[in-house]
Design an enzyme around this catalytic site. Structure first.
Site, short mmCIF file in Angstrom:
data_model
loop_
_atom_site.label_atom_id
_atom_site.label_comp_id
_atom_site.label_asym_id
_atom_site.label_seq_id
_atom_site.Cartn_x
_atom_site.Cartn_y
_atom_site.Cartn_z
N GLY A 87 -10.18 -10.43 48.36
CA GLY A 87 -10.25 -9.27 47.49
C GLY A 87 -10.16 -7.96 48.22
N GLY A 156 -12.20 -14.51 40.80
CA GLY A 156 -10.93 -15.16 40.51
C GLY A 156 -9.84 -14.23 40.04
N GLU A 164 -13.02 -19.98 47.23
CA GLU A 164 -14.18 -19.10 47.37
C GLU A 164 -15.47 -19.84 47.02
OE1 GLU A 164 -12.19 -14.74 46.40
OE2 GLU A 164 -12.84 -16.03 44.76
#
Length: 313
Positions: A87, A156, A164
Site C-alpha cells: 500500500g 485489499g 497480507e
C-alpha cells in the site's frame, strides 16, 4: 543431490526434534543465504537520493509520520524477521527501517506481501526472504483501507489481502499504519468501495449471486484500469468488491465468517482480532495510537520522529 541454499535442509542423521525445529529459526547471519544478485539501482548507489520522495501533501506527510512512529516503536534490535505489507504507506515503513542503519539490517530478513513490497525490499538492498523459510515472523507492519474502534480493518484495496493476512497471522506482532482518513468507528464509513474478496475465477459469477443474496446487492467484479478485463491478483485470482449495510459492518467477524464459507472464496479483506496496534498520522503532526486493549495514546507533534535524526542501533 544438490540442494538450494534457500531451502531448509535437515539431513537424516540430524533428525532430532531440536535440529528440525532450529532450521525454521535461522537468521541471515547463519551464512546459508546468498547475497542479493540484483545490481543496486542508481538511486541506491547515490547516497543523496532518498529511497522515497518527500511528501508533497498533508495526507502523504501523515502517512510518513504514522509509518516512522510505528517503526521506531516496534522494529527493535532483537527483531530479525520482519513482514512488509503493501500500500501507499508502506514505502515510508521501508524508508525508516533503512534509516536504522546497515549494521542493524544486515542480520535481518524481510518477507513481502506483494510484488510492490518485494520491489521495495530489493531496491533498498535489504535481504529478501519467504514465509516458507520463516513461518514465524517477529513483526509485520502493514497499511489499511479503514480501521474501526476495535482494530478490525478492511484491507485489499490493492488486491494483496491474501498474502497480507498470511503474514499478519504468522507475526508475533501485527501493526497497522495509516493516515487520519482511515480512522473510523465502524468499517464502511470512509471506505465505500466495499469489502475486497479474492475468488477463484471459475466461481466468480456464482459468488456474486450469493453475495447479492446475503446483503450486498451492489457487489461487483473489480475491473482493471490499464487493461481490458478484471483485476488479477498476484495469485491469479479475481477480486470482488462487496459493500454491505452499516448494521452488518458493525459485526465484521460474523460477516467475515459468512463470506468465507462461500465456496470459491479464497480470502476476505476483513482482518478481525489480529492487530496489536494501529498508528494514525494526523494533519496537525501528531500521531494517534490505538492499542488492542482499548487504550489510546497520543504522540504530540513536538515529539514527532520527523523532528529527530534517525536512530542507528
Amino acid at each position: 543431490m544438490l540442494s538450494s541454499p534457500l531451502t531448509a535442509v535437515v539431513h537424516a542423521d540430524d533428525l532430532s526434534s531440536s535440529s528440525a525445529h532450529t532450521s525454521w529459526y535461522r537468521t541471515p547471519a547463519d551464512g546459508v543465504y546468498p547475497q542479493p544478485r540484483r545490481r543496486p539501482s542508481l538511486a541506491s548507489q547515490n547516497a543523496k537520493t532518498p529511497l522515497v520522495p518527500p511528501p508533497t501533501s498533508t495526507v502523504e506527510a501523515s502517512k510518513r509520520l504514522a509509518a516512522w512512529t510505528a517503526v521506531d516503536k516496534n522494529i527493535l534490535p532483537e527483531h530479525k524477521v520482519i513482514g512488509i505489507g503493501s500500500g501507499s504507506t508502506v514505502p515510508y515503513v521501508v524508508e525508516r527501517i533503512v534509516s536504522q542503519g546497515k549494521s542493524m539490517n544486515k542480520d535481518r530478513v524481510f518477507i513481502p506481501t506483494s510484488f510492490q513490497s518485494k520491489e521495495l525490499i530489493v531496491n533498498a538492498q535489504l535481504l529478501l526472504g519467504d514465509v516458507d523459510q520463516y513461518p514465524v515472523i517477529d513483526v509485520t507492519i502493514d497499511g489499511a483501507d479503514e480501521v474501526d474502534h476495535d482494530l478490525n480493518c478492511i484491507k485489499g484495496g490493492g488486491g494483496c489481502h491474501l498474502r497480507e493476512k498470511v503474514l499478519a497471522e504468522a507475526a508475533d506482532t501485527f501493526v497497522l499504519v495509516a493516515d487520519y482518513r482511515k480512522n473510523s468507528t465502524v468499517l464502511g464509513t470512509a471506505w465505500k468501495q466495499g469489502i475486497p474478496i479474492e475468488v477463484v475465477p471459475f466461481a466468480y459469477t456464482k459468488i456474486l449471486q450469493n453475495l447479492h443474496l446475503i446483503g450486498s446487492p451492489k457487489a461487483v467484479l473489480r475491473m482493471a484500469k490499464a487493461k481490458a478485463g478484471p483485476v488479477v491478483s498476484d495469485n491469479g485470482n479475481f477480486i470482488i468488491d462487496a459493500p454491505f449495510p452499516e448494521e452488518m459492518m458493525k459485526e465484521p467477524y460474523t460477516l467475515l465468517t459468512r463470506i468465507k464459507m462461500l465456496t470459491g472464496v479464497v480470502e476476505v479483506g476483513l482482518f478481525c482480532h489480529m492487530a496489536k496496534a494501529a498508528y494514525f498520522g494526523n494533519a496537525d503532526g501528531s500521531v494517534t495510537i490505538k492499542h488492542h486493549d482499548g487504550q489510546v495514546e497520543q504522540v504530540q507533534a513536538d515529539k514527532s520522529p520527523l523532528l529527530e535524526k534517525p536512530q542507528e542501533f
